[in-house]
Design a protein around this motif. Sequence first.
Motif, mmCIF file in Angstrom:
data_model
loop_
_atom_site.group_PDB
_atom_site.id
_atom_site.type_symbol
_atom_site.label_atom_id
_atom_site.label_comp_id
_atom_site.label_asym_id
_atom_site.label_seq_id
_atom_site.Cartn_x
_atom_site.Cartn_y
_atom_site.Cartn_z
ATOM 1 N N LEU A 18 0.849 -1.182 0.000
ATOM 2 C CA LEU A 18 0.000 0.000 0.000
ATOM 3 C C LEU A 18 0.888 1.236 0.000
ATOM 4 O O LEU A 18 1.865 1.302 0.732
ATOM 5 C CB LEU A 18 -0.896 0.017 1.250
ATOM 6 N N ARG A 19 0.539 2.213 -0.839
ATOM 7 C CA ARG A 19 1.297 3.461 -0.861
ATOM 8 C C ARG A 19 0.366 4.618 -1.209
ATOM 9 O O ARG A 19 -0.687 4.418 -1.802
ATOM 10 C CB ARG A 19 2.464 3.396 -1.835
ATOM 11 N N PHE B 217 -4.475 6.665 -3.302
ATOM 12 C CA PHE B 217 -3.750 5.539 -2.741
ATOM 13 C C PHE B 217 -3.642 4.455 -3.795
ATOM 14 O O PHE B 217 -4.455 4.380 -4.707
ATOM 15 C CB PHE B 217 -4.479 4.980 -1.513
ATOM 16 N N SER B 218 -2.640 3.619 -3.643
ATOM 17 C CA SER B 218 -2.413 2.565 -4.606
ATOM 18 C C SER B 218 -1.986 1.293 -3.885
ATOM 19 O O SER B 218 -1.192 1.340 -2.950
ATOM 20 C CB SER B 218 -1.320 2.997 -5.585
ATOM 21 N N CYS B 219 -2.537 0.173 -4.319
ATOM 22 C CA CYS B 219 -2.103 -1.140 -3.838
ATOM 23 C C CYS B 219 -1.397 -1.828 -5.003
ATOM 24 O O CYS B 219 -2.011 -2.082 -6.040
ATOM 25 C CB CYS B 219 -3.281 -1.989 -3.396
ATOM 26 N N ASP B 220 -0.118 -2.101 -4.829
ATOM 27 C CA ASP B 220 0.637 -2.863 -5.824
ATOM 28 C C ASP B 220 0.569 -4.331 -5.436
ATOM 29 O O ASP B 220 0.871 -4.694 -4.299
ATOM 30 C CB ASP B 220 2.102 -2.418 -5.847
ATOM 31 N N ILE B 221 0.185 -5.166 -6.381
ATOM 32 C CA ILE B 221 0.033 -6.597 -6.149
ATOM 33 C C ILE B 221 1.011 -7.326 -7.063
ATOM 34 O O ILE B 221 1.042 -7.068 -8.261
ATOM 35 C CB ILE B 221 -1.401 -7.055 -6.485
ATOM 36 N N TYR B 222 1.802 -8.216 -6.480
ATOM 37 C CA TYR B 222 2.743 -9.025 -7.256
ATOM 38 C C TYR B 222 2.396 -10.494 -7.045
ATOM 39 O O TYR B 222 2.406 -10.982 -5.908
ATOM 40 C CB TYR B 222 4.176 -8.754 -6.803
ATOM 41 N N THR B 223 2.069 -11.193 -8.139
ATOM 42 C CA THR B 223 1.694 -12.611 -8.067
ATOM 43 C C THR B 223 2.244 -13.352 -9.282
ATOM 44 O O THR B 223 2.791 -12.746 -10.209
ATOM 45 C CB THR B 223 0.162 -12.800 -8.057
ATOM 46 N N TYR B 224 2.049 -14.667 -9.243
ATOM 47 C CA TYR B 224 2.402 -15.501 -10.393
ATOM 48 C C TYR B 224 1.182 -15.905 -11.212
ATOM 49 O O TYR B 224 1.318 -16.309 -12.355
ATOM 50 C CB TYR B 224 3.108 -16.781 -9.927
ATOM 51 N N HIS B 225 -0.020 -15.824 -10.635
ATOM 52 C CA HIS B 225 -1.224 -16.345 -11.290
ATOM 53 C C HIS B 225 -2.313 -15.288 -11.366
ATOM 54 O O HIS B 225 -2.568 -14.573 -10.398
ATOM 55 C CB HIS B 225 -1.762 -17.557 -10.522
ATOM 56 N N HIS C 9 -10.841 -8.947 -2.648
ATOM 57 C CA HIS C 9 -10.743 -8.694 -1.211
ATOM 58 C C HIS C 9 -10.434 -7.231 -0.911
ATOM 59 O O HIS C 9 -10.997 -6.657 0.031
ATOM 60 C CB HIS C 9 -9.689 -9.605 -0.573
ATOM 61 N N ILE C 10 -9.559 -6.614 -1.695
ATOM 62 C CA ILE C 10 -9.264 -5.188 -1.501
ATOM 63 C C ILE C 10 -10.529 -4.361 -1.677
ATOM 64 O O ILE C 10 -10.837 -3.483 -0.864
ATOM 65 C CB ILE C 10 -8.151 -4.714 -2.460
ATOM 66 N N ASN C 11 -11.290 -4.653 -2.731
ATOM 67 C CA ASN C 11 -12.521 -3.896 -2.969
ATOM 68 C C ASN C 11 -13.545 -4.099 -1.862
ATOM 69 O O ASN C 11 -14.254 -3.162 -1.496
ATOM 70 C CB ASN C 11 -13.112 -4.252 -4.337
#
Length: 136
Positions: free
Chosen positions: A46-47, A66-74, A84-86
């Motif tokens: 979160l930033r 605000f921004s949520c950066d999400i890093y995943t493989y799938h 979930h964030i929403n």
Amino acid sequence: MEKTQAISEWYDSIYAALKADSGLRKYVTNIYNYLPKRVTIPYLRLRMVNYNNLHMLSNFAIKARFSCDIYTYHVGSVFAITRHINLILKSMKDSNNGTILESNFAMDQHDEILHSTVNFDIFLKGGNNEQITAKN
């Protein structure tokens, strides 16, 4: 309440809600409020991106992004995390000192890692006794 303090309180509240959500914790290894040096994917950060003073007739307001950066493989994980964030944001939607206006989503890929961003704006309105100060 001073606007910068209100923005900080919103940030702290959102960060705490993200960290506390058990549904979200099923999909992410860690939730950061800073840029981590060593990470295990999937993770979320979160930033605060920026804020603008909005001038009105006799009041002023601030719109903070605000921004949520999400890093995943799938990609399935991306959509589960975003959902979930929403849900968390919806539960916080209307507070007495601010409102979440909108959110948007973007996704790109770097090698095998998916990077997604959920942006949302918070609107903090000034009280009736807060006057605009003009700088010359």
